[in-house]
Design a protein around this motif. Sequence first.
Motif, short mmCIF file in Angstrom:
data_model
loop_
_atom_site.label_atom_id
_atom_site.label_comp_id
_atom_site.label_asym_id
_atom_site.label_seq_id
_atom_site.Cartn_x
_atom_site.Cartn_y
_atom_site.Cartn_z
N VAL A 47 -34.63 -15.52 -33.42
CA VAL A 47 -33.77 -14.48 -34.00
C VAL A 47 -32.57 -14.34 -33.07
CG1 VAL A 47 -35.64 -13.25 -35.17
CG2 VAL A 47 -35.04 -12.62 -32.84
N PHE A 48 -31.64 -13.48 -33.42
CA PHE A 48 -30.43 -13.30 -32.63
C PHE A 48 -30.24 -11.83 -32.29
CE2 PHE A 48 -30.02 -17.15 -35.00
CZ PHE A 48 -29.43 -18.04 -34.12
N THR A 49 -29.50 -11.60 -31.21
CA THR A 49 -29.21 -10.24 -30.79
C THR A 49 -27.77 -10.14 -30.30
OG1 THR A 49 -30.01 -8.39 -29.42
CG2 THR A 49 -30.02 -10.57 -28.40
N ALA A 73 -37.97 1.29 -33.56
CA ALA A 73 -37.54 0.63 -34.80
C ALA A 73 -36.02 0.61 -34.90
CB ALA A 73 -38.14 1.35 -36.00
N LYS A 74 -35.39 1.70 -34.57
CA LYS A 74 -33.93 1.76 -34.69
C LYS A 74 -33.24 0.86 -33.67
CE LYS A 74 -33.74 6.18 -37.02
NZ LYS A 74 -33.39 7.59 -36.94
N SER A 75 -33.86 0.65 -32.53
CA SER A 75 -33.28 -0.28 -31.55
C SER A 75 -33.23 -1.69 -32.12
CB SER A 75 -34.08 -0.25 -30.26
OG SER A 75 -33.93 1.00 -29.62
N VAL A 76 -34.26 -2.09 -32.88
CA VAL A 76 -34.26 -3.39 -33.55
C VAL A 76 -33.15 -3.41 -34.59
CG1 VAL A 76 -35.56 -4.95 -35.06
CG2 VAL A 76 -36.71 -3.82 -33.14
N ILE A 77 -33.08 -2.37 -35.39
CA ILE A 77 -32.06 -2.29 -36.45
C ILE A 77 -30.66 -2.38 -35.87
CG2 ILE A 77 -31.02 -0.68 -38.12
CD1 ILE A 77 -33.96 0.17 -38.78
N VAL A 88 -28.91 -7.72 -39.32
CA VAL A 88 -29.94 -8.03 -40.29
C VAL A 88 -30.27 -6.81 -41.14
CG1 VAL A 88 -32.36 -8.76 -40.56
CG2 VAL A 88 -30.91 -9.86 -38.83
N PHE A 89 -30.28 -5.64 -40.51
CA PHE A 89 -30.68 -4.40 -41.17
C PHE A 89 -29.50 -3.43 -41.23
CE2 PHE A 89 -34.38 -6.12 -38.92
CZ PHE A 89 -35.24 -6.34 -40.00
N GLU A 90 -29.52 -2.57 -42.25
CA GLU A 90 -28.47 -1.56 -42.40
C GLU A 90 -28.90 -0.27 -41.71
OE1 GLU A 90 -27.61 -0.88 -46.52
OE2 GLU A 90 -27.51 -3.03 -46.93
N HIS A 96 -35.09 -0.34 -44.97
CA HIS A 96 -35.03 -1.21 -43.80
C HIS A 96 -35.78 -0.58 -42.62
CE1 HIS A 96 -31.30 -3.72 -45.14
NE2 HIS A 96 -32.24 -3.64 -46.07
N LEU A 97 -35.61 0.73 -42.43
CA LEU A 97 -36.33 1.42 -41.36
C LEU A 97 -37.84 1.30 -41.58
CD1 LEU A 97 -36.42 3.20 -38.83
CD2 LEU A 97 -36.20 5.19 -40.35
N ALA A 98 -38.29 1.52 -42.81
CA ALA A 98 -39.73 1.42 -43.11
C ALA A 98 -40.25 0.01 -42.85
CB ALA A 98 -39.98 1.84 -44.56
N MET A 99 -39.45 -1.01 -43.18
CA MET A 99 -39.86 -2.39 -42.96
C MET A 99 -40.04 -2.67 -41.46
SD MET A 99 -38.05 -6.00 -44.04
CE MET A 99 -37.60 -5.31 -45.61
#
Length: 132
Positions: A47-49, A73-77, A88-90, A96-99
């Motif tokens: 993946v990318f960051t 979770a939000k840190s990933v988003i 990747v996420f909005e 998206h947060l739930a995922m």
Amino acid sequence: MAKVKATAAAASAAAAKPTAAESIFDRFKRLADVKPIAITCIGWGDVFTLPMTVAEAETVKEMDPNPAVDTLAKSVIYTMCDASGKRVFEIGNAEHLAMVKSQPQDAVIDFLTQAQKALGTGAKGADDAKKG
């Protein structure tokens, strides 16, 4: 893991000590041109960051009514992107947060740890950058 070490070195190089000839403005331009960094994570593979910019961090306040909740979770988003740098996420998207929240905690923590190392941020990233 070799990919993480190579990209960590690249991230550290972007934050390397400036030469005497490099202006402050040039240092700002260099740091603003960070490219997505590939990392390999448990469960998700490659993946990318990207680090958040000041503008993105301020936008989070507008798009996320409570950024201090669901911080893992939000840190990933906020930081996961594709190879072109598109998130990747909005931010603020409940689906998206739930995922992301449904993912194994080990995968999320591994991503965040690998991202810190690659970007040279956080305690782990700062330690790696010093070793660099």
